[in-house]
Write a protein that holds these residues in place. Structure first.
Motif, PDB file in Angstrom:
ATOM      1  N   PRO A  47       0.800  -1.216   0.000  1.00 44.59           N
ATOM      2  CA  PRO A  47       0.000   0.000   0.000  1.00 44.59           C
ATOM      3  C   PRO A  47       0.841   1.277   0.000  1.00 44.59           C
ATOM      4  CG  PRO A  47      -0.154  -1.112   2.109  1.00 44.59           C
ATOM      5  CD  PRO A  47       0.622  -2.001   1.206  1.00 44.59           C
ATOM      6  N   ASN A  48       2.013   1.210   0.632  1.00 45.37           N
ATOM      7  CA  ASN A  48       2.935   2.348   0.649  1.00 45.37           C
ATOM      8  C   ASN A  48       4.338   1.794   0.899  1.00 45.37           C
ATOM      9  OD1 ASN A  48       3.295   2.215   3.610  1.00 45.37           O
ATOM     10  ND2 ASN A  48       1.191   2.984   3.665  1.00 45.37           N
ATOM     11  N   SER A  49       5.313   2.665   0.917  1.00 43.75           N
ATOM     12  CA  SER A  49       6.708   2.207   0.994  1.00 43.75           C
ATOM     13  C   SER A  49       7.120   1.695   2.370  1.00 43.75           C
ATOM     14  CB  SER A  49       7.645   3.331   0.568  1.00 43.75           C
ATOM     15  OG  SER A  49       7.484   4.446   1.421  1.00 43.75           O
ATOM     16  N   TYR A  50       6.293   1.876   3.380  1.00 47.47           N
ATOM     17  CA  TYR A  50       6.708   1.471   4.728  1.00 47.47           C
ATOM     18  C   TYR A  50       5.747   0.513   5.426  1.00 47.47           C
ATOM     19  CZ  TYR A  50       3.649   5.448   5.741  1.00 47.47           C
ATOM     20  OH  TYR A  50       2.586   6.310   5.777  1.00 47.47           O
ATOM     21  N   MET A  51       4.755  -0.013   4.739  1.00 48.49           N
ATOM     22  CA  MET A  51       3.796  -0.924   5.370  1.00 48.49           C
ATOM     23  C   MET A  51       3.484  -2.108   4.480  1.00 48.49           C
ATOM     24  SD  MET A  51       0.831   1.431   6.978  1.00 48.49           S
ATOM     25  CE  MET A  51       1.086   2.385   8.433  1.00 48.49           C
ATOM     26  N   THR A  52       3.268  -3.238   5.141  1.00 44.78           N
ATOM     27  CA  THR A  52       2.727  -4.397   4.435  1.00 44.78           C
ATOM     28  C   THR A  52       1.207  -4.242   4.397  1.00 44.78           C
ATOM     29  OG1 THR A  52       2.428  -5.679   6.455  1.00 44.78           O
ATOM     30  CG2 THR A  52       4.584  -5.859   5.343  1.00 44.78           C
ATOM     31  N   PRO A  53       0.545  -4.970   3.520  1.00 42.48           N
ATOM     32  CA  PRO A  53      -0.921  -4.887   3.489  1.00 42.48           C
ATOM     33  C   PRO A  53      -1.550  -5.263   4.834  1.00 42.48           C
ATOM     34  CG  PRO A  53      -0.130  -6.030   1.568  1.00 42.48           C
ATOM     35  CD  PRO A  53       1.052  -5.827   2.464  1.00 42.48           C
ATOM     36  N   TYR A  54      -0.981  -6.257   5.508  1.00 42.78           N
ATOM     37  CA  TYR A  54      -1.530  -6.682   6.800  1.00 42.78           C
ATOM     38  C   TYR A  54      -1.475  -5.548   7.821  1.00 42.78           C
ATOM     39  CZ  TYR A  54      -2.042  -9.015  11.277  1.00 42.78           C
ATOM     40  OH  TYR A  54      -2.457  -9.346  12.535  1.00 42.78           O
ATOM     41  N   VAL A  55      -0.318  -4.931   7.948  1.00 44.28           N
ATOM     42  CA  VAL A  55      -0.142  -3.831   8.909  1.00 44.28           C
ATOM     43  C   VAL A  55      -1.059  -2.667   8.534  1.00 44.28           C
ATOM     44  CG1 VAL A  55       1.492  -2.105   9.772  1.00 44.28           C
ATOM     45  CG2 VAL A  55       2.200  -4.489   9.541  1.00 44.28           C
ATOM     46  N   PHE A  56      -1.117  -2.337   7.253  1.00 42.16           N
ATOM     47  CA  PHE A  56      -1.960  -1.246   6.768  1.00 42.16           C
ATOM     48  C   PHE A  56      -3.437  -1.482   7.118  1.00 42.16           C
ATOM     49  CE2 PHE A  56      -4.716   0.304   3.332  1.00 42.16           C
ATOM     50  CZ  PHE A  56      -4.462   1.675   3.396  1.00 42.16           C
TER      51      PHE A  56
END
Length: 170
Positions: A25-34
């Motif tokens: 979703p962005n350069s610093y997050m995995t989809p799970y964390v997001f």
């Protein structure tokens, strides 16, 4: 979150947005964390805000950036269009158009601002407490409501007795 084909109702894995939702979703997050962060904010704060960063050349979304709901304010422009204001860590306020924000709401009383699960639970508990206190007072008074009946004119003894008799029957 995923992209679904309107006709077949199946997931569109080839769609460019599917990559943002399922891979990065962005350069610093995995989809799970997001997704976990966004859903936690929606439930606990009532609102989750996602800024859609777009490629300047194509206009396509390239990053989904969650915005801390404690730093987001909603407003309306003179033309009645919705606008979001985000206060960054440096205390600078950014004005963001509504079409650049994905606003996920929990239950809402006005359709614009969400209400957190905790706020709704608090109202429920407070209402139940008030009801319990009322019932306690009511039953401690032998379940007999008390009050005074006043009339604008004077009543004869016979009229008073007739009223009392009628009142006690109801």
């Amino acid at each position: 979150f995923f992209v679904m084909n309107r006709n077949t109702h199946e997931r569109e894995r080839a769609h460019y947005l599917d990559y943002l939702l399922s891979v990065r979703p962005n350069s610093y997050m995995t989809p799970y964390v997001f997704k976990k962060l966004v859903e936690t904010w929606r439930l606990m704060r009532g609102n989750a805000y996602i800024f859609v960063s777009k490629d300047s050349a194509t206009g396509r979304p390239q990053e989904l950036i969650p915005l801390n709901p404690d730093r987001v304010m909603l407003g309306f422009r003179k033309d009645s269009s919705l606008v979001y204001y985000y206060r960054g860590n440096d205390s600078k306020e950014l004005e963001i158009d509504a079409d650049e924000i994905i606003h996920l709401k929990a239950s809402s009383n006005d359709g614009i601002i969400g209400q957190s699960v905790l706020e709704r639970a608090s109202v429920t508990v407070r209402t139940a407490s008030e009801q319990q206190r009322y019932e306690g007072t009511f039953y401690s008074n032998n379940a007999s409501p008390s009050g005074v009946v006043q009339v604008d004119s004077s009543l004869s003894r016979e009229a008073k007795e007739k009223f009392r008799e009628h009142w006690s029957k109801t």
